[in-house]
Write a protein that holds these residues in place. Structure first.
Motif, PDB file in Angstrom:
ATOM      1  N   LYS A 298      53.335  68.017  -8.997  1.00  0.00           N
ATOM      2  CA  LYS A 298      53.820  69.276  -9.020  1.00  0.00           C
ATOM      3  C   LYS A 298      53.742  70.026  -7.814  1.00  0.00           C
ATOM      4  O   LYS A 298      52.704  69.749  -6.882  1.00  0.00           O
ATOM      5  N   PRO A 299      54.513  71.144  -7.745  1.00  0.00           N
ATOM      6  CA  PRO A 299      54.507  71.992  -6.345  1.00  0.00           C
ATOM      7  C   PRO A 299      53.195  72.344  -6.064  1.00  0.00           C
ATOM      8  O   PRO A 299      52.679  72.615  -5.092  1.00  0.00           O
ATOM      9  N   GLU A 300      52.311  72.793  -7.177  1.00  0.00           N
ATOM     10  CA  GLU A 300      50.837  73.277  -6.870  1.00  0.00           C
ATOM     11  C   GLU A 300      49.980  72.296  -6.416  1.00  0.00           C
ATOM     12  O   GLU A 300      48.862  72.605  -6.170  1.00  0.00           O
ATOM     13  N   ASP A 301      50.607  70.960  -6.482  1.00  0.00           N
ATOM     14  CA  ASP A 301      49.361  69.825  -5.867  1.00  0.00           C
ATOM     15  C   ASP A 301      49.960  70.034  -4.122  1.00  0.00           C
ATOM     16  O   ASP A 301      49.155  69.195  -3.604  1.00  0.00           O
ATOM     17  N   THR A 302      50.472  70.610  -3.688  1.00  0.00           N
ATOM     18  CA  THR A 302      50.721  70.681  -2.133  1.00  0.00           C
ATOM     19  C   THR A 302      49.308  71.021  -1.370  1.00  0.00           C
ATOM     20  O   THR A 302      49.036  72.177  -1.711  1.00  0.00           O
ATOM     21  N   ALA A 303      48.992  70.579  -0.447  1.00  0.00           N
ATOM     22  CA  ALA A 303      47.677  70.705  -0.044  1.00  0.00           C
ATOM     23  C   ALA A 303      47.414  69.646   1.182  1.00  0.00           C
ATOM     24  O   ALA A 303      48.426  68.447   1.320  1.00  0.00           O
ATOM     25  N   VAL A 304      46.678  69.629   1.808  1.00  0.00           N
ATOM     26  CA  VAL A 304      46.018  68.890   2.916  1.00  0.00           C
ATOM     27  C   VAL A 304      44.913  68.187   1.837  1.00  0.00           C
ATOM     28  O   VAL A 304      44.055  68.672   1.423  1.00  0.00           O
ATOM     29  N   TYR A 305      44.889  67.041   1.977  1.00  0.00           N
ATOM     30  CA  TYR A 305      44.163  65.887   1.088  1.00  0.00           C
ATOM     31  C   TYR A 305      43.178  65.351   2.069  1.00  0.00           C
ATOM     32  O   TYR A 305      43.388  64.692   2.989  1.00  0.00           O
ATOM     33  N   TYR A 306      41.989  65.414   1.639  1.00  0.00           N
ATOM     34  CA  TYR A 306      40.803  64.990   2.574  1.00  0.00           C
ATOM     35  C   TYR A 306      39.929  63.703   1.731  1.00  0.00           C
ATOM     36  O   TYR A 306      39.718  64.251   0.806  1.00  0.00           O
ATOM     37  N   CYS A 307      39.726  62.782   2.426  1.00  0.00           N
ATOM     38  CA  CYS A 307      38.816  61.996   1.559  1.00  0.00           C
ATOM     39  C   CYS A 307      37.269  62.071   2.450  1.00  0.00           C
ATOM     40  O   CYS A 307      37.110  62.907   3.475  1.00  0.00           O
ATOM     41  N   ALA A 308      36.212  61.980   1.393  1.00  0.00           N
ATOM     42  CA  ALA A 308      34.845  62.375   2.078  1.00  0.00           C
ATOM     43  C   ALA A 308      33.719  61.348   1.043  1.00  0.00           C
ATOM     44  O   ALA A 308      34.081  60.582   0.326  1.00  0.00           O
TER      45      ALA A 308
ATOM     46  N   GLN B  94      30.908  69.553  -4.864  1.00  0.00           N
ATOM     47  CA  GLN B  94      31.060  70.661  -3.995  1.00  0.00           C
ATOM     48  C   GLN B  94      31.811  70.142  -3.022  1.00  0.00           C
ATOM     49  O   GLN B  94      32.072  69.157  -2.602  1.00  0.00           O
ATOM     50  N   ALA B  95      32.418  71.257  -2.028  1.00  0.00           N
ATOM     51  CA  ALA B  95      33.048  70.878  -0.616  1.00  0.00           C
ATOM     52  C   ALA B  95      32.164  70.502   0.108  1.00  0.00           C
ATOM     53  O   ALA B  95      32.270  71.443   1.383  1.00  0.00           O
ATOM     54  N   SER B  96      31.234  69.792   0.173  1.00  0.00           N
ATOM     55  CA  SER B  96      30.544  69.331   1.210  1.00  0.00           C
ATOM     56  C   SER B  96      30.066  67.886   1.160  1.00  0.00           C
ATOM     57  O   SER B  96      30.123  67.257  -0.206  1.00  0.00           O
ATOM     58  N   ALA B  97      29.904  67.154   2.095  1.00  0.00           N
ATOM     59  CA  ALA B  97      29.904  65.715   2.230  1.00  0.00           C
ATOM     60  C   ALA B  97      29.208  65.241   3.464  1.00  0.00           C
ATOM     61  O   ALA B  97      29.140  66.003   4.439  1.00  0.00           O
ATOM     62  N   ARG B  98      28.934  63.868   3.449  1.00  0.00           N
ATOM     63  CA  ARG B  98      28.134  63.194   4.587  1.00  0.00           C
ATOM     64  C   ARG B  98      29.446  63.403   5.614  1.00  0.00           C
ATOM     65  O   ARG B  98      28.834  63.390   7.062  1.00  0.00           O
ATOM     66  N   SER B  99      30.700  63.022   5.328  1.00  0.00           N
ATOM     67  CA  SER B  99      31.500  62.684   6.320  1.00  0.00           C
ATOM     68  C   SER B  99      33.027  62.948   5.950  1.00  0.00           C
ATOM     69  O   SER B  99      32.956  62.900   4.591  1.00  0.00           O
ATOM     70  N   TRP B 100      33.957  63.451   6.326  1.00  0.00           N
ATOM     71  CA  TRP B 100      35.359  63.730   5.984  1.00  0.00           C
ATOM     72  C   TRP B 100      36.085  63.001   6.752  1.00  0.00           C
ATOM     73  O   TRP B 100      36.073  62.630   8.121  1.00  0.00           O
ATOM     74  N   GLY B 101      37.373  62.864   6.337  1.00  0.00           N
ATOM     75  CA  GLY B 101      38.606  62.145   7.049  1.00  0.00           C
ATOM     76  C   GLY B 101      39.259  63.511   7.842  1.00  0.00           C
ATOM     77  O   GLY B 101      38.936  64.427   7.474  1.00  0.00           O
ATOM     78  N   GLN B 102      40.232  63.119   8.382  1.00  0.00           N
ATOM     79  CA  GLN B 102      40.909  64.088   9.099  1.00  0.00           C
ATOM     80  C   GLN B 102      42.058  64.791   8.235  1.00  0.00           C
ATOM     81  O   GLN B 102      42.688  65.823   8.690  1.00  0.00           O
ATOM     82  N   GLY B 103      42.382  64.209   7.079  1.00  0.00           N
ATOM     83  CA  GLY B 103      43.357  65.133   6.286  1.00  0.00           C
ATOM     84  C   GLY B 103      44.486  64.547   6.330  1.00  0.00           C
ATOM     85  O   GLY B 103      45.030  63.981   7.269  1.00  0.00           O
ATOM     86  N   THR B 104      45.460  64.659   5.211  1.00  0.00           N
ATOM     87  CA  THR B 104      46.778  64.023   5.317  1.00  0.00           C
ATOM     88  C   THR B 104      47.724  65.025   4.380  1.00  0.00           C
ATOM     89  O   THR B 104      47.084  65.412   3.223  1.00  0.00           O
ATOM     90  N   GLN B 105      48.902  65.648   4.923  1.00  0.00           N
ATOM     91  CA  GLN B 105      49.352  66.696   4.304  1.00  0.00           C
ATOM     92  C   GLN B 105      50.257  66.042   3.052  1.00  0.00           C
ATOM     93  O   GLN B 105      51.071  64.979   3.375  1.00  0.00           O
ATOM     94  N   VAL B 106      50.328  66.595   1.956  1.00  0.00           N
ATOM     95  CA  VAL B 106      51.019  66.286   0.514  1.00  0.00           C
ATOM     96  C   VAL B 106      52.024  67.438   0.546  1.00  0.00           C
ATOM     97  O   VAL B 106      51.275  68.656   0.304  1.00  0.00           O
ATOM     98  N   THR B 107      53.133  67.284   0.426  1.00  0.00           N
ATOM     99  CA  THR B 107      53.946  68.323   0.125  1.00  0.00           C
ATOM    100  C   THR B 107      54.958  68.176  -1.077  1.00  0.00           C
ATOM    101  O   THR B 107      55.657  67.281  -0.862  1.00  0.00           O
ATOM    102  N   VAL B 108      54.951  68.997  -2.140  1.00  0.00           N
ATOM    103  CA  VAL B 108      55.777  68.547  -3.397  1.00  0.00           C
ATOM    104  C   VAL B 108      56.883  69.612  -3.471  1.00  0.00           C
ATOM    105  O   VAL B 108      56.546  71.021  -3.686  1.00  0.00           O
ATOM    106  N   SER B 109      57.993  69.267  -3.352  1.00  0.00           N
ATOM    107  CA  SER B 109      59.006  70.384  -3.708  1.00  0.00           C
ATOM    108  C   SER B 109      59.503  70.588  -4.866  1.00  0.00           C
ATOM    109  O   SER B 109      59.413  69.446  -5.651  1.00  0.00           O
ATOM    110  N   SER B 110      59.903  71.841  -5.371  1.00  0.00           N
ATOM    111  CA  SER B 110      60.433  72.110  -6.781  1.00  0.00           C
ATOM    112  C   SER B 110      62.004  71.467  -7.069  1.00  0.00           C
ATOM    113  O   SER B 110      62.826  71.499  -6.040  1.00  0.00           O
TER     114      SER B 110
END
Length: 123
Positions: free
Chosen positions: A86-96, A107-123
Protein backbone atom coordinates in the motif's frame (compact mmCIF):
# COMPACT_ATOMS: atom_id res chain seq x y z
CA UNK A 1 27.29 -7.89 13.84
CA UNK A 2 27.19 -5.80 10.66
CA UNK A 3 24.07 -5.74 8.51
CA UNK A 4 23.52 -4.97 4.83
CA UNK A 5 19.95 -4.51 3.59
CA UNK A 6 18.87 -4.68 -0.03
CA UNK A 7 15.84 -5.25 -2.24
CA UNK A 8 13.97 -1.99 -1.99
CA UNK A 9 12.51 -0.21 -4.98
CA UNK A 10 9.48 1.37 -6.61
CA UNK A 11 6.33 -0.72 -6.95
CA UNK A 12 2.67 -0.06 -7.66
CA UNK A 13 0.04 -0.55 -5.00
CA UNK A 14 -0.90 -4.22 -4.75
CA UNK A 15 2.55 -5.33 -5.83
CA UNK A 16 5.26 -7.23 -4.00
CA UNK A 17 8.86 -6.77 -2.94
CA UNK A 18 11.30 -8.97 -1.07
CA UNK A 19 13.87 -7.36 1.17
CA UNK A 20 17.04 -9.13 2.21
CA UNK A 21 19.49 -8.44 5.00
CA UNK A 22 22.88 -10.12 5.07
CA UNK A 23 24.81 -10.27 8.32
CA UNK A 24 28.44 -10.72 9.14
CA UNK A 25 29.68 -12.20 12.40
CA UNK A 26 29.44 -15.54 14.11
CA UNK A 27 26.75 -14.47 16.57
CA UNK A 28 24.01 -14.06 13.95
CA UNK A 29 22.42 -17.44 14.65
CA UNK A 30 22.01 -16.54 18.32
CA UNK A 31 20.28 -13.22 17.74
CA UNK A 32 16.65 -12.27 17.33
CA UNK A 33 16.25 -10.12 14.22
CA UNK A 34 13.81 -7.43 13.21
CA UNK A 35 12.66 -5.14 10.45
CA UNK A 36 11.69 -1.54 11.13
CA UNK A 37 10.69 1.32 8.86
CA UNK A 38 10.75 5.08 8.92
CA UNK A 39 8.58 7.29 6.74
CA UNK A 40 9.44 10.96 6.13
CA UNK A 41 8.61 13.07 9.16
CA UNK A 42 7.74 10.04 11.28
CA UNK A 43 9.48 8.02 13.94
CA UNK A 44 11.01 4.65 13.19
CA UNK A 45 8.46 1.91 13.80
CA UNK A 46 8.46 -1.84 14.27
CA UNK A 47 7.43 -4.00 11.30
CA UNK A 48 8.39 -7.60 12.04
CA UNK A 49 10.70 -9.76 14.13
CA UNK A 50 11.83 -13.37 14.30
CA UNK A 51 13.49 -15.24 17.14
CA UNK A 52 16.99 -16.67 16.78
CA UNK A 53 15.68 -20.13 15.87
CA UNK A 54 12.99 -18.86 13.53
CA UNK A 55 10.42 -20.50 15.73
CA UNK A 56 8.44 -17.40 16.62
CA UNK A 57 7.52 -14.42 14.51
CA UNK A 58 5.95 -11.11 15.38
CA UNK A 59 4.27 -8.54 13.16
CA UNK A 60 2.90 -5.05 13.50
CA UNK A 61 -0.87 -4.99 13.10
CA UNK A 62 -0.51 -2.80 10.01
CA UNK A 63 1.36 -5.53 8.09
CA UNK A 64 -0.15 -8.75 9.46
CA UNK A 65 -1.35 -11.01 6.69
CA UNK A 66 0.63 -9.09 4.06
CA UNK A 67 4.27 -9.32 5.18
CA UNK A 68 6.24 -12.45 6.02
CA UNK A 69 9.60 -12.47 7.76
CA UNK A 70 11.97 -15.40 7.53
CA UNK A 71 15.60 -16.22 8.22
CA UNK A 72 18.28 -18.59 7.01
CA UNK A 73 20.96 -19.01 9.66
CA UNK A 74 23.22 -20.96 7.30
CA UNK A 75 23.27 -17.93 4.99
CA UNK A 76 23.30 -15.42 7.86
CA UNK A 77 20.36 -13.65 6.29
CA UNK A 78 16.85 -12.49 7.05
CA UNK A 79 14.13 -11.65 4.57
CA UNK A 80 10.93 -9.66 4.45
CA UNK A 81 8.42 -10.71 1.82
CA UNK A 82 5.99 -7.83 1.31
CA UNK A 83 2.78 -8.50 -0.59
CA UNK A 84 -0.32 -6.40 -1.26
CA UNK A 85 1.74 -3.28 -0.76
CA UNK A 86 0.00 0.00 0.00
CA UNK A 87 1.17 3.60 -0.45
CA UNK A 88 1.35 3.90 3.34
CA UNK A 89 4.06 1.22 3.33
CA UNK A 90 6.39 3.75 1.69
CA UNK A 91 9.41 4.20 3.96
CA UNK A 92 13.06 3.40 4.45
CA UNK A 93 13.25 -0.15 5.80
CA UNK A 94 15.96 -1.15 8.25
CA UNK A 95 16.99 -4.56 9.48
CA UNK A 96 18.05 -4.77 13.10
CA UNK A 97 19.94 -7.26 15.21
CA UNK A 98 18.68 -8.04 18.71
CA UNK A 99 15.87 -5.46 18.83
CA UNK A 100 14.72 -4.39 22.29
CA UNK A 101 11.48 -5.94 23.51
CA UNK A 102 9.83 -3.90 26.25
CA UNK A 103 6.30 -3.47 27.50
CA UNK A 104 4.86 -5.95 25.05
CA UNK A 105 6.31 -4.45 21.90
CA UNK A 106 9.56 -4.09 20.01
CA UNK A 107 11.20 -0.74 20.47
CA UNK A 108 13.21 1.14 17.86
CA UNK A 109 16.40 0.16 19.65
CA UNK A 110 18.76 -2.62 18.65
CA UNK A 111 22.27 -3.93 18.98
CA UNK A 112 23.00 -2.92 15.39
CA UNK A 113 21.24 -1.58 12.31
CA UNK A 114 21.56 -2.01 8.59
CA UNK A 115 21.91 1.02 6.36
CA UNK A 116 18.29 1.05 5.20
CA UNK A 117 16.66 0.40 1.85
CA UNK A 118 14.00 2.63 0.29
CA UNK A 119 10.57 1.19 -0.51
CA UNK A 120 8.20 3.40 -2.49
CA UNK A 121 4.66 2.29 -3.28
CA UNK A 122 2.79 4.35 -5.85
CA UNK A 123 -0.99 4.59 -5.92
Amino acid sequence: VQLQASGGGLVQAGGSLRLSCAASGRTFATLDMGWFRQAPGKEREFVAAVTWSGGRKYYADSVKGRFTMSRDNAKRSVYLQMDSLKPEDTAVYYCAADPTYFSGTFQASARSWGQGTQVTVSS
